[in-house]
Design a protein around this motif. Structure first.
Motif, PDB file in Angstrom:
ATOM      1  N   SER A  18      93.434  23.218  91.069  1.00  0.00           N
ATOM      2  CA  SER A  18      93.299  24.674  91.152  1.00  0.00           C
ATOM      3  C   SER A  18      93.448  25.120  92.608  1.00  0.00           C
ATOM      4  O   SER A  18      93.261  24.317  93.534  1.00  0.00           O
ATOM      5  CB  SER A  18      91.928  25.106  90.630  1.00  0.00           C
ATOM      6  OG  SER A  18      90.915  24.696  91.553  1.00  0.00           O
ATOM      7  N   PRO A  19      93.780  26.399  92.838  1.00  0.00           N
ATOM      8  CA  PRO A  19      93.899  26.879  94.220  1.00  0.00           C
ATOM      9  C   PRO A  19      92.635  26.639  95.054  1.00  0.00           C
ATOM     10  O   PRO A  19      92.735  26.257  96.228  1.00  0.00           O
ATOM     11  CB  PRO A  19      94.180  28.377  94.050  1.00  0.00           C
ATOM     12  CG  PRO A  19      94.880  28.462  92.735  1.00  0.00           C
ATOM     13  CD  PRO A  19      94.204  27.430  91.865  1.00  0.00           C
ATOM     14  N   LEU A  20      91.470  26.827  94.474  1.00  0.00           N
ATOM     15  CA  LEU A  20      90.236  26.604  95.232  1.00  0.00           C
ATOM     16  C   LEU A  20      90.078  25.131  95.613  1.00  0.00           C
ATOM     17  O   LEU A  20      89.715  24.806  96.750  1.00  0.00           O
ATOM     18  CB  LEU A  20      89.031  27.081  94.428  1.00  0.00           C
ATOM     19  CG  LEU A  20      87.709  27.105  95.175  1.00  0.00           C
ATOM     20  CD1 LEU A  20      87.788  27.968  96.430  1.00  0.00           C
ATOM     21  CD2 LEU A  20      86.596  27.604  94.259  1.00  0.00           C
ATOM     22  N   ALA A  21      90.405  24.236  94.688  1.00  0.00           N
ATOM     23  CA  ALA A  21      90.340  22.805  94.981  1.00  0.00           C
ATOM     24  C   ALA A  21      91.375  22.430  96.042  1.00  0.00           C
ATOM     25  O   ALA A  21      91.107  21.591  96.915  1.00  0.00           O
ATOM     26  CB  ALA A  21      90.549  21.983  93.715  1.00  0.00           C
ATOM     27  N   MET A  23      92.463  24.370  98.428  1.00  0.00           N
ATOM     28  CA  MET A  23      91.954  24.863  99.701  1.00  0.00           C
ATOM     29  C   MET A  23      90.913  23.903 100.267  1.00  0.00           C
ATOM     30  O   MET A  23      90.916  23.610 101.467  1.00  0.00           O
ATOM     31  CB  MET A  23      91.357  26.264  99.512  1.00  0.00           C
ATOM     32  CG  MET A  23      91.079  27.009 100.783  1.00  0.00           C
ATOM     33  SD  MET A  23      92.614  27.465 101.613  1.00  0.00           S
ATOM     34  CE  MET A  23      92.335  26.736 103.201  1.00  0.00           C
ATOM     35  N   ALA A  24      90.064  23.388  99.408  1.00  0.00           N
ATOM     36  CA  ALA A  24      89.053  22.422  99.842  1.00  0.00           C
ATOM     37  C   ALA A  24      89.723  21.142 100.346  1.00  0.00           C
ATOM     38  O   ALA A  24      89.332  20.599 101.387  1.00  0.00           O
ATOM     39  CB  ALA A  24      88.089  22.110  98.693  1.00  0.00           C
ATOM     40  N   ARG A  25      90.733  20.664  99.629  1.00  0.00           N
ATOM     41  CA  ARG A  25      91.436  19.443 100.050  1.00  0.00           C
ATOM     42  C   ARG A  25      92.151  19.657 101.373  1.00  0.00           C
ATOM     43  O   ARG A  25      92.157  18.785 102.244  1.00  0.00           O
ATOM     44  CB  ARG A  25      92.437  18.996  98.975  1.00  0.00           C
ATOM     45  CG  ARG A  25      91.718  18.492  97.743  1.00  0.00           C
ATOM     46  CD  ARG A  25      92.456  17.456  96.959  1.00  0.00           C
ATOM     47  NE  ARG A  25      92.990  16.368  97.751  1.00  0.00           N
ATOM     48  CZ  ARG A  25      94.147  15.753  97.483  1.00  0.00           C
ATOM     49  NH1 ARG A  25      94.871  16.126  96.463  1.00  0.00           N
ATOM     50  NH2 ARG A  25      94.567  14.764  98.233  1.00  0.00           N
ATOM     51  N   SER A  27      91.292  21.743 103.709  1.00  0.00           N
ATOM     52  CA  SER A  27      90.248  21.778 104.738  1.00  0.00           C
ATOM     53  C   SER A  27      89.806  20.368 105.117  1.00  0.00           C
ATOM     54  O   SER A  27      89.598  20.074 106.297  1.00  0.00           O
ATOM     55  CB  SER A  27      89.042  22.583 104.248  1.00  0.00           C
ATOM     56  OG  SER A  27      89.406  23.917 104.021  1.00  0.00           O
ATOM     57  N   PHE A  69      99.957  22.815  97.317  1.00  0.00           N
ATOM     58  CA  PHE A  69      99.413  24.169  97.217  1.00  0.00           C
ATOM     59  C   PHE A  69     100.543  25.158  96.911  1.00  0.00           C
ATOM     60  O   PHE A  69     100.447  25.972  95.984  1.00  0.00           O
ATOM     61  CB  PHE A  69      98.745  24.510  98.541  1.00  0.00           C
ATOM     62  CG  PHE A  69      97.599  25.481  98.467  1.00  0.00           C
ATOM     63  CD1 PHE A  69      97.398  26.297  97.364  1.00  0.00           C
ATOM     64  CD2 PHE A  69      96.734  25.597  99.529  1.00  0.00           C
ATOM     65  CE1 PHE A  69      96.344  27.196  97.324  1.00  0.00           C
ATOM     66  CE2 PHE A  69      95.677  26.490  99.499  1.00  0.00           C
ATOM     67  CZ  PHE A  69      95.483  27.291  98.390  1.00  0.00           C
TER      68      PHE A  69
END
Length: 103
Positions: A18-21, A23-25, A27, A69
């Motif tokens: 997912s986009p949130l995951a 973004m976390a990766r 980071s 992404f």
């Protein structure tokens, strides 16, 4: 590169995160890159038992996640890159001091 990554991810049922995951990766990977930069150019040496990593591989890890992404969101990075360079070459064309041309 986007096609290569898409073919790689396409072999797995899980597909893109997912986009949130993502973004976390991203980071996480940027943090690993920052750590390597700090070891090579900063004041913090590696611990003797710490694994040897290279800046080029950390940059490539960041690029892989960025490509994942973009693919997951349907972004064409080549088009986005050219649009971004157009911005730099127009809006920011006089922002920096240019080198003198020598003939």
């Amino acid at each position: 590169m986007q096609d290569i990554v898409d073919r790689y991810i396409g072999q797995f049922k899980e597909g893109y995160f997912s986009p949130l995951a993502m973004m976390a990766r991203l980071s996480e990977e940027v943090g690993e890159l920052a750590r390597e930069i700090n070891h090579y150019y900063g004041e913090k040496p590696k611990k003797k038992d710490e694994e040897e990593k290279t800046i080029d591989m950390e940059l490539a890890d960041c690029m892989f996640i960025l490509i994942c992404f973009a693919n997951s969101l349907g972004v064409n990075l080549e088009e986005a890159f050219h649009a971004m360079m157009h911005k730099f070459n127009t809006r920011d064309k006089d922002r920096w001091t240019r080198k003198e041309e020598t003939e």
